[in-house]
Enzyme design. Structure first.
Site, mmCIF file in Angstrom:
data_model
loop_
_atom_site.group_PDB
_atom_site.id
_atom_site.type_symbol
_atom_site.label_atom_id
_atom_site.label_comp_id
_atom_site.label_asym_id
_atom_site.label_seq_id
_atom_site.Cartn_x
_atom_site.Cartn_y
_atom_site.Cartn_z
ATOM 1 N N GLY A 9 2.609 3.805 1.439
ATOM 2 C CA GLY A 9 3.153 4.089 2.763
ATOM 3 C C GLY A 9 3.739 5.479 2.871
ATOM 4 O O GLY A 9 4.038 5.959 3.963
ATOM 5 N N GLY B 120 0.812 -1.216 0.000
ATOM 6 C CA GLY B 120 0.000 0.000 0.000
ATOM 7 C C GLY B 120 0.841 1.258 0.000
ATOM 8 O O GLY B 120 2.058 1.220 0.145
ATOM 9 N N ASP C 134 4.343 -4.734 -7.404
ATOM 10 C CA ASP C 134 3.710 -3.497 -6.926
ATOM 11 C C ASP C 134 4.231 -2.288 -7.689
ATOM 12 O O ASP C 134 3.726 -1.187 -7.512
ATOM 13 C CB ASP C 134 3.937 -3.314 -5.420
ATOM 14 C CG ASP C 134 5.404 -3.376 -5.041
ATOM 15 O OD1 ASP C 134 6.059 -4.387 -5.334
ATOM 16 O OD2 ASP C 134 5.910 -2.390 -4.465
ATOM 17 N N ASP D 268 7.842 4.347 -10.493
ATOM 18 C CA ASP D 268 8.763 4.088 -9.390
ATOM 19 C C ASP D 268 10.223 4.111 -9.845
ATOM 20 O O ASP D 268 10.789 3.098 -10.237
ATOM 21 C CB ASP D 268 8.437 2.758 -8.698
ATOM 22 C CG ASP D 268 8.130 3.013 -7.249
ATOM 23 O OD1 ASP D 268 8.825 3.860 -6.675
ATOM 24 O OD2 ASP D 268 7.210 2.385 -6.701
ATOM 25 N N ARG E 14 -1.859 -1.061 -9.846
ATOM 26 C CA ARG E 14 -0.724 -1.934 -10.159
ATOM 27 C C ARG E 14 -1.178 -3.388 -10.230
ATOM 28 O O ARG E 14 -2.273 -3.722 -9.750
ATOM 29 C CB ARG E 14 0.309 -1.846 -9.020
ATOM 30 C CG ARG E 14 0.663 -0.444 -8.613
ATOM 31 C CD ARG E 14 0.627 -0.244 -7.101
ATOM 32 N NE ARG E 14 0.715 1.194 -6.780
ATOM 33 C CZ ARG E 14 1.828 1.871 -6.640
ATOM 34 N NH1 ARG E 14 2.965 1.225 -6.695
ATOM 35 N NH2 ARG E 14 1.823 3.162 -6.415
HETATM 36 P P1 AMP Z 1 8.963 0.981 -3.264
HETATM 37 O O1 AMP Z 1 10.231 0.297 -2.931
HETATM 38 O O2 AMP Z 1 9.114 2.458 -3.409
HETATM 39 O O3 AMP Z 1 8.245 0.373 -4.392
HETATM 40 O O4 AMP Z 1 8.050 0.821 -1.959
HETATM 41 C C1 AMP Z 1 7.648 -0.431 -1.478
HETATM 42 C C2 AMP Z 1 6.711 -0.263 -0.306
HETATM 43 O O5 AMP Z 1 7.371 0.391 0.782
HETATM 44 C C3 AMP Z 1 5.487 0.576 -0.594
HETATM 45 O O6 AMP Z 1 4.409 0.038 0.136
HETATM 46 C C4 AMP Z 1 5.866 1.925 -0.075
HETATM 47 O O7 AMP Z 1 4.751 2.715 0.256
HETATM 48 C C5 AMP Z 1 6.667 1.558 1.156
HETATM 49 N N1 AMP Z 1 7.622 2.604 1.529
HETATM 50 C C6 AMP Z 1 8.752 2.945 0.881
HETATM 51 N N2 AMP Z 1 9.374 3.969 1.500
HETATM 52 C C7 AMP Z 1 8.626 4.302 2.568
HETATM 53 C C8 AMP Z 1 8.728 5.285 3.607
HETATM 54 N N3 AMP Z 1 9.754 6.139 3.664
HETATM 55 N N4 AMP Z 1 7.759 5.317 4.542
HETATM 56 C C9 AMP Z 1 6.729 4.457 4.503
HETATM 57 N N5 AMP Z 1 6.567 3.520 3.570
HETATM 58 C C10 AMP Z 1 7.495 3.426 2.602
HETATM 59 MG MG MG Z 2 6.682 1.084 -5.326
#
Ligand code: AMP
Ligand code: MG
Length: 493
Positions: free
Chosen positions: A94, A92, A254, A264, A185
């Site tokens: 985050g 989700g 995702d 991303d 996604r």
């Molecule tokens: P990503 O690696 O950017 O595709 O993120 C993978 C998951 O980690 C997703 O659910 C993001 O929302 C969560 N996420 C990545 N960075 C953060 C952050 N700084 N704070 C909270 N959730 C995060």
């Molecule tokens: Mg992502």
């Protein structure tokens, strides 16, 4: 006219995702930051979205999440996903919040999302924030991809927060305003499939078809057709990445949109010297997402998408599996067709011959053996047809290039097109300028250390015209000089 005062940029929201049932999302506002400061507004995109670009530039408070514009219905989207092959049933948003959707001047529905806007119920242990470096990287690379003609999410604006975020060290924080056809996604489908929530899956299929594939609403089996359509767009997309040497770096499910846009830009990078095994991401230790694996991984991701669609495809599980398997198995051929088609264009070929694959592979093999820069080699090929630098000097052993070029010239001769025409066609598909990693790094470091955004602005201006020769920016077309090569990239999350 209070509406205008409260939504000066003029977002005309119509939020179809917010109208889906509660279990699709969590409603919450962005978390305000202490001191929003504008970095950049993408004027052309603002106008495309029907916004007042100057008013948007004067609305750092909206872009930072300190004020929610009228008509927005902020929410974090629920999704799941396979991360490096391992299934995580709940990920989700985050650190992102969807403000809502607008219809752009062409009638297309676009998401407006703040990234780095504070914690959400999906944050797990994260802080919900984004550091300035990754925000600038996404701004630079997503807009460069757009200028290269590759489907991608866009960057509408970026602001600094006046706050620091803790990563391996303390870093300045920022918020990116991201624009996407949607943020739905493969992982969104997985979220409901793993919960056995067939009703939600069917709603999601209908929503995605209405939004991205309206022609499929009337076909006999919309879910099966959706699988085929998403497979087609992903095959085309990943082939196009490979035409420009792009390595996504985190092709988790995702991070795979059903719209077919690139999303991303974490540890992504452009390859310089050609090598199919190139990996930049520090966390991709096995090379799962290496340059040359991207087609196969896209196929794997489509197989995961297919699994989520089985019940909507057919109540009879055997029939559903048979139909879906056909689409998954066809992916490889689709991908190869897109890839080879694009490689032909890079070589200036307008027709297809059986030997073309071998011709392309022979060039790539020579490049790999001789450390030749991928982008420059193709750009300079056109020069062989008249004027400019030639590619042979890019090869450690230039005679390896010469041997290959004989076959290429013979192939072009069989088409018999005018050299000037071929060269122009080649320059229109082989960029002179890509976001070279050391240049991206320089722009980030200047902004992080001294608040100097001039290198970022200069890079943005150059990358907006990737196919034009820009003599005053000739050094930006060159690979990193020795000692400045970037060998690793980091998610920075
Ligand atoms: P990503 O690696 O950017 O595709 O993120 C993978 C998951 O980690 C997703 O659910 C993001 O929302 C969560 N996420 C990545 N960075 C953060 C952050 N700084 N704070 C909270 N959730 C995060
Ligand atoms: Mg992502």
């Amino acid at each position: 006219m209070t509406d205008i005062a409260e939504n000066a940029p003029g977002f005309r929201f119509d939020n179809s995702y917010a109208r889906l049932p509660e279990r699709f999302h969590a409603r919450l506002d962005p978390t305000p930051v202490s001191a929003p400061g504008l970095i950049r507004v993408n004027h052309a995109l603002a106008i495309e979205l029907g916004l007042d670009a100057d008013a948007l530039a004067a609305s750092s408070d909206i872009l930072a999440g300190n004020r929610v514009p009228q008509g927005a219905e902020p929410l974090a989207q629920a999704y799941a996903g396979h991360q490096f092959g391992n299934f995580v049933p709940q990920l989700g948003d985050g650190r992102a919040i969807l403000l809502g959707e607008v219809i752009d001047r062409e009638g297309r529905r676009r998401d407006i999302q703040l990234k780095g806007s504070g914690p959400t119920p999906f944050s797990r242990n994260g802080d919900g924030r984004a550091a300035l470096g990754p925000v600038l990287r996404e701004f630079i690379v997503s807009e460069a991809m757009h200028a290269l003609g590759i489907p991608t999410t866009r960057a509408l604006a970026a602001v600094t927060t006046g706050e620091f975020v803790r990563r391996d060290r303390m870093l300045p924080g920022a918020v990116l305003t991201r624009v996407a056809a949607s943020h739905i996604r493969v992982g969104t489908f997985q979220y409901f499939a793993v919960r056995g929530d067939l009703e939600a899956l069917r709603l999601l299929v209908d929503h995605v078809i209405a939004r991205h594939y309206p022609d499929l609403a009337v076909v006999e089996n919309p879910a099966l057709a959706l699988l085929g359509a998403v497979a087609e767009r992903q095959a085309s997309l990943v082939a196009r990445w490979m035409h420009v040497g792009f390595i996504h770096g985190v092709m988790n499910t995702d991070n795979v949109t059903v719209s077919g846009e690139t999303i991303d830009f974490g540890p992504c990078a452009f390859m310089e010297a050609f090598n199919v095994n190139t990996v930049f991401s520090s966390i991709d230790e096995q090379g799962r997402y290496a340059f040359g694996n991207q087609g196969g991984i896209a196929n794997w991701n489509i197989a995961r998408f297919a699994e989520t669609l089985l019940p909507p495809i057919d109540d009879d599980a055997d029939k559903a599996i048979a139909a879906a398997t056909g689409v998954v198995q066809d992916f490889g051929a689709r991908f190869r067709d897109h890839w080879l088609g694009g490689m032909r264009a890079k070589l200036g070929l307008a027709t297809a011959e059986d030997g073309d694959l071998a011709l392309v592979q022979a060039l790539l093999a020579a490049m790999q053996q001789n450390g030749a820069d991928y982008t420059l080699t193709f750009r300079r090929l056109a020069s062989l047809l008249g004027g400019g630098d030639v590619p042979r000097d890019l090869f450690i052993d230039p005679t390896a290039f010469d041997a290959w070029a004989e076959g290429w010239h013979a192939r072009l001769d069989r088409e018999g097109r005018a050299p000037a025409e071929v060269a122009a066609a080649m320059r229109a598909v082989n960029p002179a300028f890509i976001p070279r990693n050391h240049r991206v790094e320089q722009a980030i470091v200047a902004a992080e250390r001294g608040g100097d955004f001039a290198p970022f602005e200069r890079l943005m201006a150059i990358l907006a015209r990737p196919f034009d020769d820009q003599p005053d920016a000739a050094d930006f077309a060159e690979p990193a000089p020795p000692g400045e090569e970037v060998r690793q990239t980091f998610c920075g999350t």
